[in-house]
Write an enzyme that holds these catalytic residues in place. Structure first.
Site, PDB file in Angstrom:
ATOM      1  CE1 TYR A 140     -19.167   4.107 -45.690  1.00  0.00           C
ATOM      2  CE2 TYR A 140     -17.173   5.444 -45.505  1.00  0.00           C
ATOM      3  CZ  TYR A 140     -17.835   4.347 -46.034  1.00  0.00           C
ATOM      4  OH  TYR A 140     -17.180   3.490 -46.885  1.00  0.00           O
ATOM      5  CB  CYS A 141     -24.183   4.597 -43.166  1.00  0.00           C
ATOM      6  SG  CYS A 141     -25.904   4.002 -43.281  1.00  0.00           S
TER       7      CYS A 141
END
Length: 274
Positions: A140-141
């Protein structure tokens, strides 16, 4: 560039712990300090934590069904706010340490050079780990300066800057259930119909691409132990830790006014979430 270029300087150190309801104050402090370099030392290290909170990036607001995605977070009892840096969602909880490194914007300090400073700090603090920097696509990110070991990400970075200063902001998964963190954001993006987006790219999160520092070290690690390792890394590079300056600065009425303005700006940015 590494931390040796800062040898002989002092770094002002401060640590804050926020409740879920206060979590957005973390970025209000960051924004106020970046906007008012005249109020504080040029070199600072800010450690902070927040209870169960998902910190969204501006790009997350572009999910095709953003309104359907938000209840996923609320149903799992997570707070949520939108930050004004970085692109995509990250998680804050008791097992995640957030580290902000404030640097003076001088000597043509490039974006990559500033990221290298934070990377150097973590490599020196956890020298037994072969820490790499590269984008871990299915985390994520994801970003160019993800910190990972053998392809498993444990930390990610973002950066903000103005004419006077730079702040490199990092979250680090110290301990806890990283698979559960990944699953929460995977459900968030699925509910928001991320795959249907034609203009914005959202991550396809795979839990096996992420881990914690504790798992990588093969032993339990607390947040305070991680902070101590980072402070020792500063000392190793000839940077003295100033533990006394920031409490007075944070109590200063002039700083309170700057913080109030930054808080109001964040509240305005988040008005659509209420």
């Amino acid at each position: 560039m590494d931390l040796t270029s800062l040898a002989g300087q002092q770094a002002a150190i401060f640590q804050q712990d926020f409740t879920k309801e206060e979590a957005s104050l973390s970025f209000a402090h960051t924004n106020a300090l970046l906007a008012h370099p005249e109020l504080h030392p040029p070199l600072m290290l800010h450690f902070w934590t927040a209870e169960q909170t998902v910190i969204l990036g501006m790009q997350d607001l572009k999910l095709p069904q953003f309104g359907h995605a938000l209840p996923i977070l609320a149903n799992d009892h997570y707070g949520v706010f939108v930050r004004n840096s970085g692109g995509l969602a990250v998680i804050a909880d008791s097992g995640v340490l957030n580290v902000s490194l404030f640097l003076p914007n001088e000597d043509n300090l490039s974006i990559d050079m500033a990221y290298d400073m934070m990377t150097s700090l973590f490599r020196d603090a956890f020298a037994s780990l072969p820490i790499a920097t590269s984008e871990i696509i299915h985390s994520y990110c994801p970003g160019k300066y993800d910190l990972s070991v053998h392809g498993r990400k444990f930390a990610g970075m973002a950066q903000r800057r103005n004419h006077a200063g730079v702040v490199v902001m990092l979250y680090c998964s110290i301990f806890g259930d990283q698979n559960a963190r990944c699953e929460l954001l995977r459900r968030f993006y699925r509910a928001g119909h991320a795959s249907a987006s034609t203009h914005f790219k959202f991550p396809i999160i795979r839990s096996e691409t992420m881990t914690t520092l504790s798992d990588l070290l093969g032993r339990p690690l607390t947040r305070n132990e991680a902070i101590l390792a980072l402070l020792n890394a500063l000392a190793t590079n000839g940077i003295a830790a100033d533990m006394n300056s920031m409490p007075a600065i944070l109590r200063d009425p002039v700083y309170h006014k700057a913080l109030a303005a930054a808080t109001a700006d964040l509240r305005n940015r988040n008005r659509h979430l209420s």
